[in-house]
Enzyme design. Structure first.
Site, PDB file in Angstrom:
ATOM      1  N   CYS A 142       0.874  -1.176   0.000  1.00  0.00           N
ATOM      2  CA  CYS A 142       0.000   0.000   0.000  1.00  0.00           C
ATOM      3  C   CYS A 142       0.909   1.223   0.000  1.00  0.00           C
ATOM      4  O   CYS A 142       2.069   1.125  -0.378  1.00  0.00           O
ATOM      5  CB  CYS A 142      -0.968  -0.016   1.189  1.00  0.00           C
ATOM      6  SG  CYS A 142      -0.182   0.181   2.796  1.00  0.00           S
ATOM      7  N   ARG A 143       0.424   2.348   0.413  1.00  0.00           N
ATOM      8  CA  ARG A 143       1.247   3.556   0.400  1.00  0.00           C
ATOM      9  C   ARG A 143       2.318   3.528   1.480  1.00  0.00           C
ATOM     10  O   ARG A 143       3.471   3.812   1.240  1.00  0.00           O
ATOM     11  CB  ARG A 143       0.364   4.802   0.557  1.00  0.00           C
ATOM     12  CG  ARG A 143       1.155   6.099   0.455  1.00  0.00           C
ATOM     13  CD  ARG A 143       0.279   7.299   0.603  1.00  0.00           C
ATOM     14  NE  ARG A 143       0.478   8.265   1.618  1.00  0.00           N
ATOM     15  CZ  ARG A 143       1.420   8.408   2.522  1.00  0.00           C
ATOM     16  NH1 ARG A 143       2.340   7.534   2.621  1.00  0.00           N
ATOM     17  NH2 ARG A 143       1.462   9.389   3.361  1.00  0.00           N
TER      18      ARG A 143
END
Length: 193
Positions: free
Chosen positions: A70-71
């Site tokens: 994810c980020r």
């Protein structure tokens, strides 16, 4: 019965594994718009809400040699827990997520630039707090909006969830016309090992 500990991989370790004879599959759990903006080559996009919805089906098409991305690592950790609850424990999370991956100079496929979800949440939450604070000068009680948003942010931190992020992920600018949840799951099934 003990809960398996989430395994983490740093960018150097993941790069080495991806270059090996048996690379792991990459599941990017960010929104389709975030994925379209930048992703690791070869990654599959299965947004966290889609993953939660289809987790039983996904576990039939995945093995434990999967790295969740994810980020920053938060949503990937939530995805790991969701898949573990569905019977697929022991997946790996990329430490630092795409932020660390990009900072390391690792290869990235770039598309249309969009704001990441955390930045959107900060904009909306900050705007609502500002409206509540300034609006209270003209409308008594308007400061309750700021208190409500502050309480929501505190709850988000304690529970490691973000209702505002979930709502924002459903907005049209965070959807890509080409993203179809069923197709994403089918793509994983077709690429099965």
């Amino acid at each position: 019965m003990s809960t398996p500990v989430t395994r983490h991989l740093d960018t150097g370790e993941l790069r080495a594994r991806l270059a090996s004879d048996s690379p792991p599959r990459l599941l990017d759990v960010r929104s389709p718009a975030e994925f379209e903006a930048a992703h690791i080559p070869g990654a599959y996009n299965v947004p966290l809400d889609t993953l939660r919805e289809h987790r039983e089906e996904l576990t039939r098409h995945l093995d434990t040699d999967v790295v969740l991305v994810c980020r920053s690592g938060q949503r990937a950790g939530a995805a790991e827990r969701a898949l573990a609850e569905a019977g697929l424990p022991g997946l790996t999370v990329l430490s630092g997520g795409m932020t660390a991956w990009e900072k390391s100079g690792a290869p990235v496929n770039h598309g249309q630039e969009r704001w990441d979800m955390e930045r959107q949440v900060r904009l909306v939450a900050g705007s609502l707090v500002l409206v509540g604070a300034l609006g209270s000068l003209a409308v008594p009680g308007m400061q309750l909006l700021s208190a409500f948003v502050g309480g929501g942010l505190a709850f988000a931190a304690i529970s490691n969830t973000c209702a505002m992020g979930v709502l924002l992920s459903k907005m049209p600018w965070n959807r890509t016309p080409s993203f179809d949840p069923r197709a994403a799951v089918a793509q994983l099934a077709d690429s099965g090992r």
